[in-house]
Write an enzyme that holds these catalytic residues in place. Structure first.
Site, PDB file in Angstrom:
ATOM      1  N   ASP A   1      11.418  47.589   5.926  1.00 34.92           N
ATOM      2  CA  ASP A   1      11.007  48.120   4.610  1.00 34.92           C
ATOM      3  C   ASP A   1      11.224  49.622   4.396  1.00 34.92           C
ATOM      4  O   ASP A   1      10.353  50.294   3.823  1.00 34.92           O
ATOM      5  CB  ASP A   1       9.527  47.798   4.362  1.00 34.92           C
ATOM      6  CG  ASP A   1       9.235  46.308   4.296  1.00 34.92           C
ATOM      7  OD1 ASP A   1      10.152  45.512   4.554  1.00 34.92           O
ATOM      8  OD2 ASP A   1       8.076  45.943   4.006  1.00 34.92           O
TER       9      ASP A   1
ATOM     10  N   LYS B   1      11.284  39.601   1.854  1.00 35.10           N
ATOM     11  CA  LYS B   1       9.973  38.969   2.077  1.00 35.10           C
ATOM     12  C   LYS B   1       9.061  39.298   0.911  1.00 35.10           C
ATOM     13  O   LYS B   1       9.275  40.297   0.224  1.00 35.10           O
ATOM     14  CB  LYS B   1       9.358  39.485   3.367  1.00 35.10           C
ATOM     15  CG  LYS B   1       9.032  40.970   3.328  1.00 35.10           C
ATOM     16  CD  LYS B   1       8.577  41.445   4.687  1.00 35.10           C
ATOM     17  CE  LYS B   1       8.198  42.911   4.686  1.00 35.10           C
ATOM     18  NZ  LYS B   1       7.076  43.263   3.809  1.00 35.10           N
TER      19      LYS B   1
ATOM     20  N   CYS C   1       3.419  46.534   7.542  1.00 27.83           N
ATOM     21  CA  CYS C   1       4.519  45.591   7.747  1.00 27.83           C
ATOM     22  C   CYS C   1       5.170  45.724   9.119  1.00 27.83           C
ATOM     23  O   CYS C   1       5.613  44.729   9.689  1.00 27.83           O
ATOM     24  CB  CYS C   1       5.527  45.741   6.617  1.00 27.83           C
ATOM     25  SG  CYS C   1       4.773  45.239   5.047  1.00 27.83           S
TER      26      CYS C   1
END
Ligand code: ZN
Length: 212
Positions: free
Chosen positions: A8, A120, A165
């Site tokens: 990310d 995701k 994450c």
């Protein structure tokens, strides 16, 4: 086989984005250097993206709540009355927007090496921190299959945010049987106080995740 998972590193998680991780920009160049480092000999490099519909359940405004309010998520499975405590966030990483794109230097690197990108969080009705599965572990991304197909047994996790994450991706990986390490130098998180860091380290140790 060794894989590097870059979690990310997207515009919305960098300064100027809608959900910036403090000092997140500091890791962008080092991560590119880590990917390119000939001594590392990565067999695979994978980049992940938080990738939400505009009305994702993790957005505060969907619930008419102030940003960062606590929320009790209900299981998306009918007949399942389990709940999970969470918090809601500012709108971030809406699919196909500028905020959801990889940081420019990483995007360039991704195109250069043609590495696999995993999205995701694209199902509206559930939160998703790990790049392997949603918080209920009902829906799995293609990441595990991809790594298995390429005989990966060892993963190194870097990126943003360390305490969300990155942590959850690493814990999922360890549970799936990968030898798993978070490379701390290449992550930044929302937490920085001693007590939270101690808890973070304990949680990793309990889940067989190394911190290096
Ligand atoms: Zn998100």
């Amino acid at each position: 086989m060794r894989a590097l998972i870059v979690v990310d590193v997207q515009n919305d998680f960098l300064p100027g984005g809608s959900l910036p991780v403090p000092h997140g920009d500091e890791i962008v160049k080092p991560v590119v250097q880590l990917i390119e480092d000939p001594n590392q000999k990565w067999d695979q490099v994978v980049m992940t993206r938080d990738w939400h519909p505009y009305n994702h359940i993790s957005f505060a405004k969907v619930h008419n709540l102030p940003d960062f309010s606590p929320i009790s998520y209900e299981s998306p499975l009918e007949g399942d009355d389990r709940k999970q405590e969470g918090i809601v966030f500012p709108v971030h990483c809406v699919e196909e927007t500028h905020g959801s794109q990889l940081a420019p230097e990483l995007l360039e690197e991704q195109k250069k090496i043609g590495c696999f990108v995993v999205n995701k969080g694209y199902l509206q009705d559930r939160e998703c921190f790990s790049a392997f599965n949603d918080i209920w572990n009902f829906q799995r991304t293609e990441l595990h299959d991809y790594l298995r197909c390429h005989d990966v047994d060892e993963v190194y996790v870097v990126g943003l945010a360390m305490d969300y994450c990155v942590k959850n991706t690493a814990i999922s990986a360890a549970k799936l049987g990968y030898k798993t390490t978070i490379l701390e130098k290449y992550t930044r998180g929302f937490i920085s106080d001693k007590e939270s860091m101690l808890k973070f380290r304990e949680e990793l140790a309990e889940n067989n995740v190394q911190l290096a």
